[in-house]
Design a protein around this motif. Sequence first.
Motif, PDB file in Angstrom:
ATOM      1  N   GLN A 297      49.670  25.858  59.293  1.00 10.39           N
ATOM      2  CA  GLN A 297      49.717  27.150  59.431  1.00 10.39           C
ATOM      3  C   GLN A 297      48.326  27.732  59.998  1.00 10.39           C
ATOM      4  OE1 GLN A 297      50.691  29.551  56.050  1.00 10.39           O
ATOM      5  NE2 GLN A 297      50.995  31.184  57.203  1.00 10.39           N
ATOM      6  N   LEU A 298      48.218  28.345  60.925  1.00 11.18           N
ATOM      7  CA  LEU A 298      47.077  29.034  61.523  1.00 11.18           C
ATOM      8  C   LEU A 298      47.481  30.531  61.495  1.00 11.18           C
ATOM      9  CD1 LEU A 298      46.950  26.974  64.710  1.00 11.18           C
ATOM     10  CD2 LEU A 298      45.759  26.601  62.653  1.00 11.18           C
ATOM     11  N   GLN A 299      46.244  31.232  61.153  1.00 10.21           N
ATOM     12  CA  GLN A 299      46.426  32.399  60.605  1.00 10.21           C
ATOM     13  C   GLN A 299      45.193  33.258  61.454  1.00 10.21           C
ATOM     14  OE1 GLN A 299      48.881  34.496  58.714  1.00 10.21           O
ATOM     15  NE2 GLN A 299      47.459  36.231  59.492  1.00 10.21           N
ATOM     16  N   ALA A 300      45.688  34.103  62.316  1.00 13.14           N
ATOM     17  CA  ALA A 300      44.661  34.581  63.316  1.00 13.14           C
ATOM     18  C   ALA A 300      44.366  35.912  62.821  1.00 13.14           C
ATOM     19  CB  ALA A 300      44.886  34.454  64.590  1.00 13.14           C
ATOM     20  N   SER A 301      43.071  36.626  62.785  1.00 12.84           N
ATOM     21  CA  SER A 301      42.782  37.923  62.484  1.00 12.84           C
ATOM     22  C   SER A 301      41.497  38.451  63.338  1.00 12.84           C
ATOM     23  CB  SER A 301      42.373  38.052  61.188  1.00 12.84           C
ATOM     24  OG  SER A 301      41.318  37.025  60.713  1.00 12.84           O
ATOM     25  N   GLY A 302      41.429  39.728  63.168  1.00 12.58           N
ATOM     26  CA  GLY A 302      40.142  40.234  63.832  1.00 12.58           C
ATOM     27  C   GLY A 302      40.478  41.051  65.005  1.00 12.58           C
ATOM     28  N   GLY A 303      41.900  40.955  65.491  1.00 12.54           N
ATOM     29  CA  GLY A 303      42.127  41.602  66.629  1.00 12.54           C
ATOM     30  C   GLY A 303      42.139  43.104  66.726  1.00 12.54           C
ATOM     31  N   GLY A 304      42.157  44.189  67.555  1.00 15.68           N
ATOM     32  CA  GLY A 304      42.139  45.514  67.487  1.00 15.68           C
ATOM     33  C   GLY A 304      41.770  46.046  68.799  1.00 15.68           C
ATOM     34  N   LEU A 305      41.430  47.422  68.522  1.00 16.83           N
ATOM     35  CA  LEU A 305      41.268  48.174  69.687  1.00 16.83           C
ATOM     36  C   LEU A 305      39.718  48.518  69.806  1.00 16.83           C
ATOM     37  CD1 LEU A 305      41.962  50.179  72.223  1.00 16.83           C
ATOM     38  CD2 LEU A 305      42.261  51.994  70.512  1.00 16.83           C
ATOM     39  N   VAL A 306      39.337  47.926  71.078  1.00 15.38           N
ATOM     40  CA  VAL A 306      37.606  48.351  71.307  1.00 15.38           C
ATOM     41  C   VAL A 306      37.615  48.779  72.599  1.00 15.38           C
ATOM     42  CG1 VAL A 306      36.981  46.413  69.832  1.00 15.38           C
ATOM     43  CG2 VAL A 306      37.336  45.856  72.232  1.00 15.38           C
ATOM     44  N   GLN A 307      36.308  49.528  72.703  1.00  9.37           N
ATOM     45  CA  GLN A 307      35.907  50.163  74.177  1.00  9.37           C
ATOM     46  C   GLN A 307      35.354  48.889  74.814  1.00  9.37           C
ATOM     47  OE1 GLN A 307      33.385  53.545  73.251  1.00  9.37           O
ATOM     48  NE2 GLN A 307      34.972  54.897  73.462  1.00  9.37           N
ATOM     49  N   ALA A 308      35.245  49.113  76.109  1.00  5.70           N
ATOM     50  CA  ALA A 308      34.893  48.195  77.323  1.00  5.70           C
ATOM     51  C   ALA A 308      33.201  48.092  76.858  1.00  5.70           C
ATOM     52  CB  ALA A 308      34.944  48.859  78.883  1.00  5.70           C
ATOM     53  N   GLY A 309      32.800  46.673  76.944  1.00  8.27           N
ATOM     54  CA  GLY A 309      31.272  46.406  76.527  1.00  8.27           C
ATOM     55  C   GLY A 309      30.988  45.995  75.038  1.00  8.27           C
ATOM     56  N   ALA A 310      32.189  46.215  74.379  1.00 15.50           N
ATOM     57  CA  ALA A 310      31.879  45.988  72.890  1.00 15.50           C
ATOM     58  C   ALA A 310      32.181  44.653  72.659  1.00 15.50           C
ATOM     59  CB  ALA A 310      32.696  47.053  72.018  1.00 15.50           C
ATOM     60  N   PRO A 311      31.726  44.265  71.638  1.00 20.07           N
ATOM     61  CA  PRO A 311      31.773  42.711  71.162  1.00 20.07           C
ATOM     62  C   PRO A 311      33.047  42.896  69.971  1.00 20.07           C
ATOM     63  CG  PRO A 311      30.098  43.736  69.831  1.00 20.07           C
ATOM     64  CD  PRO A 311      30.499  44.761  70.775  1.00 20.07           C
ATOM     65  N   LEU A 312      33.566  41.745  69.878  1.00 17.71           N
ATOM     66  CA  LEU A 312      34.616  41.510  68.925  1.00 17.71           C
ATOM     67  C   LEU A 312      34.576  39.971  68.606  1.00 17.71           C
ATOM     68  CD1 LEU A 312      36.872  43.354  67.710  1.00 17.71           C
ATOM     69  CD2 LEU A 312      38.527  42.190  69.279  1.00 17.71           C
ATOM     70  N   ARG A 313      35.127  39.869  67.264  1.00 17.03           N
ATOM     71  CA  ARG A 313      34.797  38.518  66.721  1.00 17.03           C
ATOM     72  C   ARG A 313      36.408  38.267  66.056  1.00 17.03           C
ATOM     73  NH1 ARG A 313      31.992  35.522  61.396  1.00 17.03           N
ATOM     74  NH2 ARG A 313      31.272  33.622  62.612  1.00 17.03           N
ATOM     75  N   LEU A 314      37.038  37.272  66.467  1.00 17.84           N
ATOM     76  CA  LEU A 314      38.305  36.951  65.983  1.00 17.84           C
ATOM     77  C   LEU A 314      37.746  35.820  64.845  1.00 17.84           C
ATOM     78  CD1 LEU A 314      40.526  36.715  69.184  1.00 17.84           C
ATOM     79  CD2 LEU A 314      40.077  38.904  67.570  1.00 17.84           C
ATOM     80  N   SER A 315      38.988  35.403  64.130  1.00 19.09           N
ATOM     81  CA  SER A 315      38.887  34.337  63.334  1.00 19.09           C
ATOM     82  C   SER A 315      40.170  33.473  63.283  1.00 19.09           C
ATOM     83  CB  SER A 315      38.301  34.468  62.031  1.00 19.09           C
ATOM     84  OG  SER A 315      39.087  35.186  61.409  1.00 19.09           O
ATOM     85  N   CYS A 316      40.235  32.329  63.010  1.00 19.35           N
ATOM     86  CA  CYS A 316      41.475  31.593  62.734  1.00 19.35           C
ATOM     87  C   CYS A 316      41.533  30.699  61.738  1.00 19.35           C
ATOM     88  CB  CYS A 316      41.917  30.769  64.101  1.00 19.35           C
ATOM     89  SG  CYS A 316      43.483  29.983  63.675  1.00 19.35           S
ATOM     90  N   ALA A 317      42.233  30.862  60.582  1.00 20.44           N
ATOM     91  CA  ALA A 317      42.077  29.889  59.386  1.00 20.44           C
ATOM     92  C   ALA A 317      43.237  28.989  59.451  1.00 20.44           C
ATOM     93  CB  ALA A 317      42.005  30.832  58.287  1.00 20.44           C
ATOM     94  N   ALA A 318      43.015  27.807  59.274  1.00 17.95           N
ATOM     95  CA  ALA A 318      43.953  26.823  59.182  1.00 17.95           C
ATOM     96  C   ALA A 318      44.227  26.268  57.849  1.00 17.95           C
ATOM     97  CB  ALA A 318      43.376  25.611  60.022  1.00 17.95           C
ATOM     98  N   SER A 319      45.398  25.899  57.491  1.00 18.55           N
ATOM     99  CA  SER A 319      45.785  25.479  56.233  1.00 18.55           C
ATOM    100  C   SER A 319      46.951  24.320  56.629  1.00 18.55           C
ATOM    101  CB  SER A 319      46.325  26.707  55.388  1.00 18.55           C
ATOM    102  OG  SER A 319      47.551  27.177  55.765  1.00 18.55           O
ATOM    103  N   GLY A 320      46.904  23.392  55.950  1.00 14.16           N
ATOM    104  CA  GLY A 320      48.013  22.319  55.990  1.00 14.16           C
ATOM    105  C   GLY A 320      47.569  21.244  57.013  1.00 14.16           C
ATOM    106  N   LEU A 321      46.333  21.433  57.386  1.00  9.19           N
ATOM    107  CA  LEU A 321      45.817  20.543  58.502  1.00  9.19           C
ATOM    108  C   LEU A 321      44.721  19.587  58.094  1.00  9.19           C
ATOM    109  CD1 LEU A 321      45.684  22.803  61.743  1.00  9.19           C
ATOM    110  CD2 LEU A 321      47.455  20.951  61.326  1.00  9.19           C
TER     111      LEU A 321
END
Length: 126
Positions: free
Chosen positions: A1-25
């Motif tokens: 299972q892969l669980q992604a998180s960290g998305g959202g609404l940001v303004q142009a030029g801004a940074p954003l960090r996503l993550s994906c946690a894996a289980s069962g692998l």
Amino acid sequence: QLQASGGGLVQAGAPLRLSCAASGLRFTYSPMGWFRQAPGKEREFVAAISRLTFYTRYSDSVKGRFSISRDNAKSTVYPEMNSLNPEDTAVYYCAARSFSSVGSKVFTDNSSYEYWGQGTQVTVSS
């Protein structure tokens, strides 16, 4: 299972960090990738990282702005996105390949991955 998180609404030029946690692998055996799909467009490759030695590859559209890393102890992969622009707006998907015999191999086509996360929406406003 892969669980992604960290998305959202940001303004142009801004940074954003996503993550994906894996289980069962067996995460240390799994090359990882990120893809995205914008409305009305096909899913496209964004970034990928090998299971060992941490070789990376990026699409031309994000090269120099995005980086991908992984923490094998936490079974998590992190794409960091900088200098975001509205063209980066999409649903971002984490993907995992179950095994690679070559620790340094990177996979960029979606057919190479067996497991997919649910996707996380990233919206960049101008």
